[in-house]
Structures are given as C-alpha cells and as structure tokens.
Scaffold this active site. Structure first.
Site, mmCIF file in Angstrom:
data_model
loop_
_atom_site.group_PDB
_atom_site.id
_atom_site.type_symbol
_atom_site.label_atom_id
_atom_site.label_comp_id
_atom_site.label_asym_id
_atom_site.label_seq_id
_atom_site.Cartn_x
_atom_site.Cartn_y
_atom_site.Cartn_z
ATOM 1 N N GLU B 52 0.866 -1.174 0.000
ATOM 2 C CA GLU B 52 0.000 0.000 0.000
ATOM 3 C C GLU B 52 0.896 1.215 0.000
ATOM 4 O O GLU B 52 1.769 1.351 0.847
ATOM 5 C CB GLU B 52 -0.844 0.044 1.286
ATOM 6 C CG GLU B 52 -2.098 -0.795 1.244
ATOM 7 C CD GLU B 52 -2.896 -0.671 2.532
ATOM 8 O OE1 GLU B 52 -3.652 -1.597 2.835
ATOM 9 O OE2 GLU B 52 -2.746 0.351 3.245
ATOM 10 N N ASP B 63 -6.180 9.563 9.844
ATOM 11 C CA ASP B 63 -4.873 9.039 10.230
ATOM 12 C C ASP B 63 -4.404 9.599 11.566
ATOM 13 O O ASP B 63 -4.657 10.751 11.898
ATOM 14 C CB ASP B 63 -3.841 9.367 9.154
ATOM 15 C CG ASP B 63 -3.997 8.460 7.945
ATOM 16 O OD1 ASP B 63 -3.885 7.227 8.126
ATOM 17 O OD2 ASP B 63 -4.271 8.969 6.846
#
EC number: 4.2.1.20
Lengths: 401, 271
Positions: B52, B63
């Site tokens: 990824e 995040d």
C-alpha cells in the site's frame, strides 16, 4: 423561475456541492443523525422545546435595530443591524448549539465535541453542554488559542476541556481534522456539534435550519417596522452559518439582494486570505464538496484572516451552489477595511462588533453611500467584539505606534 | 480488463500456500522521492506480499500522528500526485508481480481529474485504490470509473458497519476487503484478537473476497495472531515510524526493510 430555496438531494448535494465524504466508520452514525433530525423536524414537542430555549435561554428574538447615526454618517441606505451579538454567549452560534444538543439528547449521546476558531462556537457548545450536564471537549488551533485567550478561559469556566491542536497552522481547519479524529474514535457515545453550515450531510442543511431563525425574525421585524421586505442583506462568511441563517428565508424573494462577505485578509491577490469563493476552486474536504483554498495538487492551503472565526479554507456547500447560481453576490473585505469598520461602529453606534461581523459592516460602508435613502439594508451583527479586544489592541498599537 | 488481477493472483497463490499476506503501508515521497523509491523497491524481497502506497494529503482526517507526520514529510519534500504515480512506474520496471494499491483521500485525485488519474494509474501499474473518504454512497465518483479501468476499489468495513449495511459496502468492492479492527484513526490502540476473529467471521458470510485486517497492528506477535484467521494483515504506522526515527536515508531504508522481514517471518509461522 429558478428554485433557490431547495433541500439537498438524497446524498446531501446542493447541485454538485455537499455530499457525505466521510470514512465508513462515521457513515452509519451520519445516517442515524439524518433519520433523527428528520424525525425531530416533524416533532411538535422537539420544536416546542427548541422555541422555549431560544426564547428564555438564548434571549430571542434578537432586535432588528435601526443604526441611525451610522446611516446618516454614510449618507445613503437605511442600515439595520440584526443584533445577534446580544444573544446569550455573544454570537449567533448558540442558535445552532441549542438545536444540536437537543438532538444529541434524543440520540442518547453523553459526550459533546466541537471545533472552534474564534472560540464563539466553542463557548456556545460548552455552554449548552453545561446546561444539559454533558461532558464536553473543544478542539482549538494553538494559533487561535493565542489570539482568543478570553474565550479559552470562558470555555474552561463552563467545564469544557480545551485541547490545543498544533498540526498545520493551528487554526480552524486543523481543529476540525482533530475533532473528526476524535469522533471516529469515540463514535458510540459522542455527538459532534459542527459549528457551521459545512461538513457531511445533514450538517449543512441542519445547521442552516437552526440558524434560519435569524432570517425569519428579520423578515417579521422589517415588515413590522417598515411595512415591506428589506432590499439587501449583508453578512460575513467563514463557513457561512450566520449568512445562511439570514439569507435562507429570503432566497425566494427576488427583490431581496444578498451579499456574502469573505475575509480578504491582506488581499485576495496576495494569497493570504480566507476567500474560498473569490480565490478558491472546487474540492472535497471535511465531508463535503465545496470551494476550497488549495494548490494545483489538491493540497489544502492555510487561510489567513485577522478574524479567527473566518480563518477557514472552505465554505458551506450551499453557499458554493448559490455562488454558481448567482443568487448571492460574494465579495471580500481585507483585514484593514474590517478594522476601520470595527472602529466606525464603535464610535457611531456604541456597539463593539466582532471582527467577523466587522467584515459585513465594512461591505455596508462601501455599499450604503451608493444607494438611495429609501434602500433598506440589513447587516447581520453576528457577534460582539469583547473577545477581540486583545488582538485589536495589538494590531492598532502596532499600526499607530 | 485482465483475466485475473495481480491482487487476485497473489491471494490465490497465498491461499494455496496456506499463508496470510503481509500488506505493508508506506507514504509516497517520505522522507523524499529517492529514499521512498529505494524503500518501495526492497519491500517484496523483505517479505511484503502486497504494497500500500500512501498518497500524501495535507488533511488526513482518518490518520493518527505517525501517518500525519509522514504525509507532512512527503509534502515538504515536494511530493505530488504525479510523482507518486512516477514512483509506481519506477517500481514496476523491476517488479511486475507484487500488487500495489494506492491509499489516501479523494481531494488530490479529484483535483488531478478522475479520468486522467485513472488513465495514468493504469499505465503506471496501479492495481487498486483505497480512498478513505468515499463511502459507497459516492461510488459514482471514483469506484465505478475505477472498475471500468480495471482498477480494484478496496472497501473498508469498520466496527460500526452493521449487517444491514454490509451488502451496500461490499456491493462494488473488489481486490480485497479491508477490515478496520477498531474505531479510530490509524496507528491507535491495538484490537483484541477474539473481537477481530468474530468480525472477520461475520464478514466472510457476506463476501468471498480476501479479508485484510488493519489499524493498530504494530508488531510480529500481533500480526501472527491475526494472520491465523485473516487472509492478510496490514502494518502501516509502525513502518512509517521507522522512517521518522531514522537519522539518515540509509537508516530509514534499513529499518523499514528490517521490520518488514521480522513481520514476514512471524507471519510465516502464523498457521
């Protein structure tokens, strides 16, 4: 005739703006919120309680005041000030917070979070959380904490925890990112009171509906005082909730002109401003598609304004839509122009406006002299300036030393 | 469209080996383009089965601090969407087998222009997309156009996604399903394995796609435990923290590959 007074579609779009661009973790909650809000809107008991708190706790209706000396000074349009600064907590923000906390209670939530820029929404959220006995966490950028100390202390007095956000430039957008991170982590018990007509659907429409009391009252008051509708409405815009609250009940009235005033900072051509419509491009941030300050690569650019409450690189999606429909005229006012209007209002009317509202006043100062004496103009005095004493003193001191 | 995508082939091969996949996340351009490319190139040899690659964004709302800082480092080094695609192109010159998925937020793709982005992504050798702020309600924005380009759209299933909503979430999903193990942001608290095992079991009733577990997985022990019952384990924050701690680009490369090797060895003993 184009229909301006529309509801968003099933996915929360006003034209191509709006939507629900959020992480999957939040989607079920946002769908619940929408269902709960739809139910509350049609619930007479909810509306009765909302009206009760608006009257006896917030102090509504707020006066529509004829600013006689300021009008004479400017020598043109007849200026009325919608006195939202007289509300409990000193700004229009409480209109929305009362509505959302009643919803939070209906949903059985026990913890309130909010983001704040100038601190007015944070104070309003902390106030209603105290009134309803709920715990409250306010996210505020570290830059804003510095320039809005009095409001930080108010929030703490009201029992809220104020968490400084140092990411980015430490202003409103960073506070909103951090509030979203809290929400996604504590989704089960937490209600996020968004302070403006932005964020994922249903927030833009919901916050607008709670703020529309401003425009409904203005309409009645103007009809009572002048026997007709106003000719123009002027309001400042960060996310755009006070403007949308004033404008929305008039959108169907073709004779009523509307002007939204963005923060031009040091000038839209300097790159240091917060004028998303006049200096931005469409993009997706904080749950909605709207005009944003961003670079060619889609990275968000920090906004700049002397007013912490307007210091946001986006704008509510319905404003973006009204801009493209050309129903509302969106202009910008610089820091310096706002400061001049701030002082003018103090001296002509004995009213110290918030720096945010001073942007709307500055536009009125520009427009009024060009208009006939029978032109009825309403300026939304969305907040009071007590919170800005330190930064205005600093700025004027620096400038005139 | 390809008969079988790189992701499909990789997961089929691992299933045959009875081994869970190690999915490694790094942020493109962190701490700079060249170092990031060296990290990327060495990941398959260190044991990454699927990569990824994060597209840095100024406002990564989902995040935690580790990946926020990684994005900031990348942006400060001048990383752009175009350079992220260039990283993929450069990686593909040497590796045509390892599936590579871009992960990030919608705005940089929207601003690049969706059609142009998908064309360029296909040419660069991107296999899939994970875009955090595009729920299935907005599938017409990117998910459906991506499918037309033969790019998989990997969907996140979260602890709040209930059985009623799952069919909608999985409707247009392809590649694999990313099972978010805890409510929260990346790099946060660790999930309990019993809880995750139950969630993965529930997901399997709704999909035949491989199921990857991620969020809050930091070490070999956790990865191995979760790898017993899931098809893949995603490690991100712990890897980008290797970059954060490194004194030199060389240290960053060595640390990321070192942790990847440890994780890969642990997971080979998972079953």
């Amino acid at each position: 005739m184009p229909q301006h007074s529309m509801q968003p579609d099933a996915n929360g779009f006003f034209g191509r703006f709006g939507g629900r661009f959020v992480a999957e973790t939040l989607m079920p909650l946002i769908l619940d919120l929408q269902a709960e809000y739809d139910a509350a809107r049609g619930d007479a008991e909810f509306q009765r309680r909302l009206a009760y708190f608006q009257r006896d706790y917030v102090g509504r209706p707020s006066p529509l005041y004829f600013a006689e000396r300021l009008s004479a000074h400017l020598g043109g349009a007849k200026l009325y000030l919608k006195r939202e600064e007289l509300n409990h907590t000193g700004a229009h923000k409480i209109n929305n917070c009362i509505g959302q906390i009643l919803l939070a209670r209906r949903m059985g939530k026990t913890r309130i979070i909010a983001e704040t820029g100038a601190g007015m929404h944070g104070v309003a959220a902390a106030t209603v959380a105290a009134r309803f006995g709920m715990s409250c966490v306010i996210y505020m950028g570290s830059t804003d904490i510095e320039r809005q100390q009095p409001n930080v202390f108010r929030m703490k007095l009201l029992g809220a925890e104020v968490i400084p956000v140092t990411a980015g430039t430490g202003t409103l957008k960073d506070a909103m990112n951090e509030a979203l991170r809290d929400w996604v982590t504590n989704v089960a018990d937490t209600f996020y009171i968004i302070g403006t007509v932005a964020g994922p659907h249903p927030y833009p429409a919901m916050v607008r509906d709670f703020q529309a009391v401003i425009g409904r009252e203005t309409r009645e008051q103007m009809l009572a005082q002048e026997g007709r509708l106003p000719d123009s409405l002027v309001a400042c815009i960060g996310g755009g909730s006070n403007a949308m609250g004033l404008f929305h009940p008039f959108l169907g009235d073709e004779t009523v002109a509307m002007v939204g005033v963005e923060a031009g900072g040091k000038g839209v051509d300097t790159g240091q401003h917060a004028a998303s419509l006049n200096g931005g491009t469409p993009g997706v941030l904080h749950g909605n598609r709207t005009y944003l300050l961003q670079d060619e690569d889609g990275q968000i650019i920090d906004a700049h304004s002397i007013s912490a409450g307007l210091d946001y690189p986006g704008i509510g999606p319905e404003h973006a839509w009204l801009h493209e429909q050309r129903r509302v005229d969106y202009v910008s006012i610089t820091d310096d122009e706002a400061l001049d209007a701030f002082q003018l209002c103090c001296r002509q009317e004995g009213i110290i406006p918030a720096l945010e509202s001073a942007h709307a006043l500055a536009q009125a100062v520009k427009l009024a002299p060009t208009l006939p004496r029978d032109h009825l103009m309403v300026v939304n005095l969305s907040g009071r300036g007590d919170k800005d004493m330190l930064s205005v003193a600093h700025y004027l001191g620096e400038k005139f030393q | 469209m390809n008969d079988a995508s790189r992701l499909d082939k990789r997961f089929a091969a691992l299933k045959a080996e009875n081994r869970p996949a190690l999915v490694t996340y790094i942020t493109a351009g962190d701490p700079g383009f060249e170092t990031s490319l060296d990290i990327l190139k060495g990941l398959p040899a260190a044991g990454a089965d699927v990569i990824e690659l994060g597209m840095p964004f100024s406002d990564p709302m989902a995040d935690g601090p580790a990946i926020q800082k990684a994005a900031l480092r990348a942006l400060q080094s001048g990383q752009t969407q175009a350079q992220t695609l260039e990283l993929v192109r450069a990686f593909r010159r040497e590796d045509t087998q390892t599936p590579l998925v871009l992960m990030g937020y919608y705005n940089p793709i929207y601003r690049y222009d969706v059609e142009r982005f998908l064309d360029d992504a296909v040419r660069a050798g991107v296999d899939g997309l994970i875009v955090v702020d595009l729920p299935p309600e907005h599938d017409d924005e990117l998910c459906l156009p991506a499918a037309q380009h033969g790019i998989d759209f990997i969907r996140l299933a979260t602890p709040t996604t209930d059985a009623k909503r799952l069919p909608r979430v999985l409707g247009n999903a392809s590649g694999f399903v990313y099972c978010v193990s805890v409510t929260g942001v990346t790099g946060g608290r660790a999930p309990t394995s019993q809880h995750v095992e139950r969630t993965v079991g529930q997901l399997r009733e709704h999909t035949h796609l491989p199921i990857a577990v991620g969020f809050g997985i930091r070490n070999t022990e956790q990865a191995a435990t979760l790898g017993r019952f899931s098809d893949a384990v995603v490690v991100g924050s712990a890897l980008v923290e290797c970059v954060e701690r490194a004194a030199t680009p060389h240290d960053a490369i060595a640390a990321v590959h070192g942790l990847t090797r440890e994780l890969a060895e642990g997971m080979r003993r998972a079953r």
